[in-house]
Design a protein around this motif. Structure first.
Motif, PDB file in Angstrom:
ATOM      1  N   LEU A 152       0.923  -1.029   0.091  1.00  0.00           N
ATOM      2  CA  LEU A 152      -0.108   0.105   0.037  1.00  0.00           C
ATOM      3  C   LEU A 152       0.804   1.280  -0.093  1.00  0.00           C
ATOM      4  O   LEU A 152       0.369   2.240  -0.734  1.00  0.00           O
ATOM      5  N   ALA A 153       2.066   1.151   0.789  1.00  0.00           N
ATOM      6  CA  ALA A 153       2.736   2.564   0.873  1.00  0.00           C
ATOM      7  C   ALA A 153       3.336   2.751  -0.404  1.00  0.00           C
ATOM      8  O   ALA A 153       3.488   3.615  -1.046  1.00  0.00           O
ATOM      9  N   GLY A 154       3.834   1.473  -0.990  1.00  0.00           N
ATOM     10  CA  GLY A 154       4.571   1.634  -2.205  1.00  0.00           C
ATOM     11  C   GLY A 154       3.724   2.234  -3.535  1.00  0.00           C
ATOM     12  O   GLY A 154       3.855   2.909  -4.272  1.00  0.00           O
ATOM     13  N   GLU A 155       2.348   1.751  -3.328  1.00  0.00           N
ATOM     14  CA  GLU A 155       1.322   2.128  -4.617  1.00  0.00           C
ATOM     15  C   GLU A 155       0.895   3.556  -4.409  1.00  0.00           C
ATOM     16  O   GLU A 155       0.850   4.394  -5.288  1.00  0.00           O
ATOM     17  N   VAL A 156       0.777   3.881  -3.210  1.00  0.00           N
ATOM     18  CA  VAL A 156       0.730   5.387  -2.886  1.00  0.00           C
ATOM     19  C   VAL A 156       1.873   5.918  -3.422  1.00  0.00           C
ATOM     20  O   VAL A 156       1.614   7.278  -3.837  1.00  0.00           O
ATOM     21  N   GLU A 157       3.046   5.892  -2.930  1.00  0.00           N
ATOM     22  CA  GLU A 157       4.185   6.591  -3.326  1.00  0.00           C
ATOM     23  C   GLU A 157       4.246   6.746  -4.811  1.00  0.00           C
ATOM     24  O   GLU A 157       4.807   7.904  -5.287  1.00  0.00           O
ATOM     25  N   ARG A 158       4.151   5.854  -5.583  1.00  0.00           N
ATOM     26  CA  ARG A 158       4.229   5.768  -7.229  1.00  0.00           C
ATOM     27  C   ARG A 158       3.041   6.083  -7.613  1.00  0.00           C
ATOM     28  O   ARG A 158       2.761   6.146  -9.191  1.00  0.00           O
ATOM     29  N   ASP A 159       1.788   6.407  -6.875  1.00  0.00           N
ATOM     30  CA  ASP A 159       0.612   6.640  -7.577  1.00  0.00           C
ATOM     31  C   ASP A 159       0.127   5.638  -8.454  1.00  0.00           C
ATOM     32  O   ASP A 159      -0.244   5.875  -9.562  1.00  0.00           O
ATOM     33  N   GLY A 160       0.326   4.231  -7.844  1.00  0.00           N
ATOM     34  CA  GLY A 160      -0.178   3.208  -8.608  1.00  0.00           C
ATOM     35  C   GLY A 160      -1.539   2.946  -8.328  1.00  0.00           C
ATOM     36  O   GLY A 160      -2.623   3.857  -8.646  1.00  0.00           O
ATOM     37  N   TYR A 161      -1.703   1.413  -7.986  1.00  0.00           N
ATOM     38  CA  TYR A 161      -2.966   1.070  -7.546  1.00  0.00           C
ATOM     39  C   TYR A 161      -3.284   0.644  -6.275  1.00  0.00           C
ATOM     40  O   TYR A 161      -3.430  -0.516  -6.029  1.00  0.00           O
ATOM     41  N   PRO A 162      -3.492   1.630  -5.290  1.00  0.00           N
ATOM     42  CA  PRO A 162      -3.479   1.310  -3.640  1.00  0.00           C
ATOM     43  C   PRO A 162      -4.567   0.497  -3.559  1.00  0.00           C
ATOM     44  O   PRO A 162      -5.041  -0.281  -2.778  1.00  0.00           O
ATOM     45  N   GLU A 163      -5.888   0.766  -4.300  1.00  0.00           N
ATOM     46  CA  GLU A 163      -6.991   0.209  -4.446  1.00  0.00           C
ATOM     47  C   GLU A 163      -7.319  -1.329  -4.298  1.00  0.00           C
ATOM     48  O   GLU A 163      -7.701  -2.160  -3.917  1.00  0.00           O
ATOM     49  N   LEU A 164      -6.082  -1.923  -5.404  1.00  0.00           N
ATOM     50  CA  LEU A 164      -5.993  -3.344  -5.402  1.00  0.00           C
ATOM     51  C   LEU A 164      -5.682  -3.989  -4.124  1.00  0.00           C
ATOM     52  O   LEU A 164      -6.114  -5.045  -3.835  1.00  0.00           O
ATOM     53  N   VAL A 165      -4.667  -3.342  -3.372  1.00  0.00           N
ATOM     54  CA  VAL A 165      -4.340  -3.775  -2.254  1.00  0.00           C
ATOM     55  C   VAL A 165      -5.289  -3.955  -1.009  1.00  0.00           C
ATOM     56  O   VAL A 165      -5.594  -5.049  -0.482  1.00  0.00           O
ATOM     57  N   LEU A 166      -6.239  -2.702  -1.095  1.00  0.00           N
ATOM     58  CA  LEU A 166      -7.326  -2.765  -0.041  1.00  0.00           C
ATOM     59  C   LEU A 166      -8.353  -4.093  -0.442  1.00  0.00           C
ATOM     60  O   LEU A 166      -8.977  -4.517   0.338  1.00  0.00           O
ATOM     61  N   ILE A 167      -8.446  -3.962  -1.768  1.00  0.00           N
ATOM     62  CA  ILE A 167      -9.631  -5.297  -2.303  1.00  0.00           C
ATOM     63  C   ILE A 167      -9.131  -6.426  -1.975  1.00  0.00           C
ATOM     64  O   ILE A 167      -9.668  -7.404  -1.297  1.00  0.00           O
ATOM     65  N   GLY A 168      -7.699  -6.655  -2.078  1.00  0.00           N
ATOM     66  CA  GLY A 168      -6.905  -7.808  -1.556  1.00  0.00           C
ATOM     67  C   GLY A 168      -7.070  -8.274  -0.380  1.00  0.00           C
ATOM     68  O   GLY A 168      -7.786  -9.110  -0.075  1.00  0.00           O
ATOM     69  N   VAL A 169      -7.175  -7.362   0.564  1.00  0.00           N
ATOM     70  CA  VAL A 169      -7.084  -7.325   2.194  1.00  0.00           C
ATOM     71  C   VAL A 169      -8.721  -7.818   2.530  1.00  0.00           C
ATOM     72  O   VAL A 169      -9.136  -8.520   3.243  1.00  0.00           O
ATOM     73  N   LEU A 170      -9.582  -6.956   1.741  1.00  0.00           N
ATOM     74  CA  LEU A 170     -11.038  -7.170   2.002  1.00  0.00           C
ATOM     75  C   LEU A 170     -11.513  -8.728   1.475  1.00  0.00           C
ATOM     76  O   LEU A 170     -12.246  -9.456   2.220  1.00  0.00           O
ATOM     77  N   CYS A 171     -10.845  -9.009   0.368  1.00  0.00           N
ATOM     78  CA  CYS A 171     -11.057 -10.618   0.102  1.00  0.00           C
ATOM     79  C   CYS A 171     -10.757 -11.378   1.193  1.00  0.00           C
ATOM     80  O   CYS A 171     -11.315 -12.518   1.406  1.00  0.00           O
ATOM     81  N   LEU A 172      -9.386 -11.349   1.616  1.00  0.00           N
ATOM     82  CA  LEU A 172      -8.833 -12.189   2.681  1.00  0.00           C
ATOM     83  C   LEU A 172      -9.675 -12.298   3.813  1.00  0.00           C
ATOM     84  O   LEU A 172     -10.066 -13.249   4.567  1.00  0.00           O
ATOM     85  N   HIS A 173     -10.178 -11.154   4.262  1.00  0.00           N
ATOM     86  CA  HIS A 173     -11.149 -10.747   5.417  1.00  0.00           C
ATOM     87  C   HIS A 173     -12.572 -11.486   5.151  1.00  0.00           C
ATOM     88  O   HIS A 173     -12.790 -12.214   6.209  1.00  0.00           O
ATOM     89  N   LEU A 174     -12.878 -11.558   4.141  1.00  0.00           N
ATOM     90  CA  LEU A 174     -14.355 -12.254   3.857  1.00  0.00           C
ATOM     91  C   LEU A 174     -14.272 -13.497   3.439  1.00  0.00           C
ATOM     92  O   LEU A 174     -15.186 -14.341   3.104  1.00  0.00           O
ATOM     93  N   HIS A 175     -12.848 -14.249   3.246  1.00  0.00           N
ATOM     94  CA  HIS A 175     -12.709 -15.523   2.777  1.00  0.00           C
ATOM     95  C   HIS A 175     -13.786 -16.761   3.262  1.00  0.00           C
ATOM     96  O   HIS A 175     -14.684 -17.211   2.601  1.00  0.00           O
ATOM     97  N   SER A 176     -13.793 -16.796   4.607  1.00  0.00           N
ATOM     98  CA  SER A 176     -14.314 -18.264   5.309  1.00  0.00           C
ATOM     99  C   SER A 176     -15.850 -18.026   5.195  1.00  0.00           C
ATOM    100  O   SER A 176     -16.273 -18.859   4.599  1.00  0.00           O
TER     101      SER A 176
END
Length: 435
Positions: free
Chosen positions: A341-365
């Motif tokens: 997330l820090a890297g994507e914010v710094e390079r103005d990349g795709y921090p949304e993808l990181v957050l979506i990934g964490v949300l999927c991990l949270h909702l997995h079970s």
């Protein structure tokens, strides 16, 4: 400016980022209350029974009684018993020997949870962010609301402790990247040695975490740190438990690999720790080996500035690649998400993808249970998707997003590093990271 204020300030520039962040924050903050309601309403939601901690405590009791650490079941395997290396028993010894079972389990969870929370704070600080007191409290609340962390607490598992070790290793690695060139060339860099030592201890506690060591191939100083910690650990283990216990542990490892190669349990036979990321692929073991070699190759070729992303790649890949994996392993991906997330914010990349990934991990079970049990009962036509149920695992997609993003960033840096080399030296890239 606090992190929350920084995020809110970008609501017009990056509305999708703010929306996804708000959704993730809300889902994490409310989950403890949701879990309480689920436990009160449904039998399939487990309570805090600390079953795995009971296996650790049983090993401590057998050790104190002079018996074998490892106990085979009637079927010849080791299900439900102690599965860690002998020396790891010492980690649980004070919690089992000095306290009653439930008090010991609660103390273990409190200690490992605080360790993980402290490690994440150290990582955030190493990345250059100054957390306010309420953000530190909020970080604890978010960690306590992450479903894999709640699951490991219910079982009394080691995932929070491992997340703490990985957070410490990542923080040390990031701090090493901020040293001066003279310090970076030193073989005695404390941060590099600490990053390697903490990573090695992760592998000692649980060999399934082996892919997290990919970054050790990226810097010989970190590799030295990992190697330095091993002799005292081996001496301690043999000194207290003897050679026979270690030979038996080899049987435990062989049994674990065979379990990861067995026929896949159907996701309709759902349990909260269920996660089978590669079971749908023919020759899954060969795929695991090939991908592991590919990650090792990327780690070896990556330039010095890729140190954090290489670390994230190795850690993110391990739940995908280890033969026998569980939902609570996702706790280790929290420091990965912070770094990416820090890297994507710094390079103005795709921090949304990181957050979506964490949300999927949270909702997995419970997301998986909804898709393979609840939804087919409500809409019988959904049964037509039964052959691809394994592809519906939310954690698989979250895990794949983090691995894919990390791999893409490392590959970009490898390619850029090669393009910047003089034509005559492309076969022998140089770095300033001690490679």
């Amino acid at each position: 400016m606090s992190l929350l204020h920084r995020l809110w300030a970008r609501r017009r520039e990056r509305p999708a980022l703010v929306a996804v962040a708000a959704l993730l924050l809300m889902s994490l903050l409310v989950y403890p209350a949701v879990d309480w309601w689920l436990r009160a309403s449904f039998e399939f939601v487990s309570d805090f029974r600390f079953g795995d901690f009971g296996a650790y405590g049983g090993a401590v009791d057998r050790c104190r009684a002079g018996e074998s650490l490892y106990r085979r079941t009637e079927e010849g395997g080791f299900w439900g018993t102690y599965l860690y290396p002998p020396v790891v028993v010492l980690l649980f010894w004070p919690f089992e020997a000095l306290l009653s079972f439930r008090d010991g389990a609660m103390a273990w969870l409190l200690a490992s949870g605080v360790f993980c929370w402290g490690g994440l704070q150290a990582l955030v600080a190493a990345l250059g962010y100054d957390l306010r007191w309420y953000e530190r409290v909020g970080l604890a609340a978010l960690l306590a609301g992450f479903h894999p962390a709640v699951l490991t607490a219910k079982l009394g598992q080691t995932a929070l402790f491992m997340g703490g070790l990985l957070s410490v290793a990542t923080a040390a690695l990031v701090r090493d990247g901020r040293t001066t060139p003279e310090d970076a060339d030193s073989r005695c860099s404390p941060s590099a040695l600490l990053a390697g030592a903490a990573t090695a201890l992760v592998g000692v506690v649980k060999f399934a975490y082996a892919p997290v060591g990919a970054h050790l191939l990226h810097d010989r100083r970190r590799l030295v740190g990992a190697l330095l910690v091993m002799p005292p650990v081996v001496w301690l283990s043999i000194r207290f438990f003897g050679v026979d216990a270690h030979l038996t542990y080899l049987d435990v490892l062989r049994w674990g690999v065979s379990q990861g190669s067995d026929a896949t349990r159907s996701p309709t036979l759902w349990l909260a720790p269920y996660y089978k990321p590669l079971a749908w692929i023919p020759g899954a073991q060969a795929v695991r080996v090939a991908v592991s070699l590919g990650i090792a190759g990327l780690a070896a070729l990556a330039p010095s500035r890729a140190r954090g992303t290489v670390f994230a790649l190795g850690v993110a890949a391990f739940p995908l690649l280890t033969p026998q994996t569980y939902t609570y392993y996702f706790v280790a991906l929290v420091p990965v998400a912070v770094v990416l997330l820090a890297g994507e914010v710094e390079r103005d990349g795709y921090p949304e993808l990181v957050l979506i990934g964490v949300l999927c991990l949270h909702l997995h079970s419970y997301g998986l249970r909804f898709l393979v049990l609840t939804l087919p009962n409500a809409v019988p036509a959904f049964e037509a998707f039964r052959p691809v149920y394994l592809l519906l695992q939310p954690g698989l997609w979250g895990n794949a997003v983090l691995v894919g993003l990390a791999a893409a960033r490392v590959t970009q840096m490898v390619a850029l590093s090669a393009d910047l080399l003089p034509v005559g030296s492309r076969s022998a890239p140089e770095t300033t990271d001690g490679d």
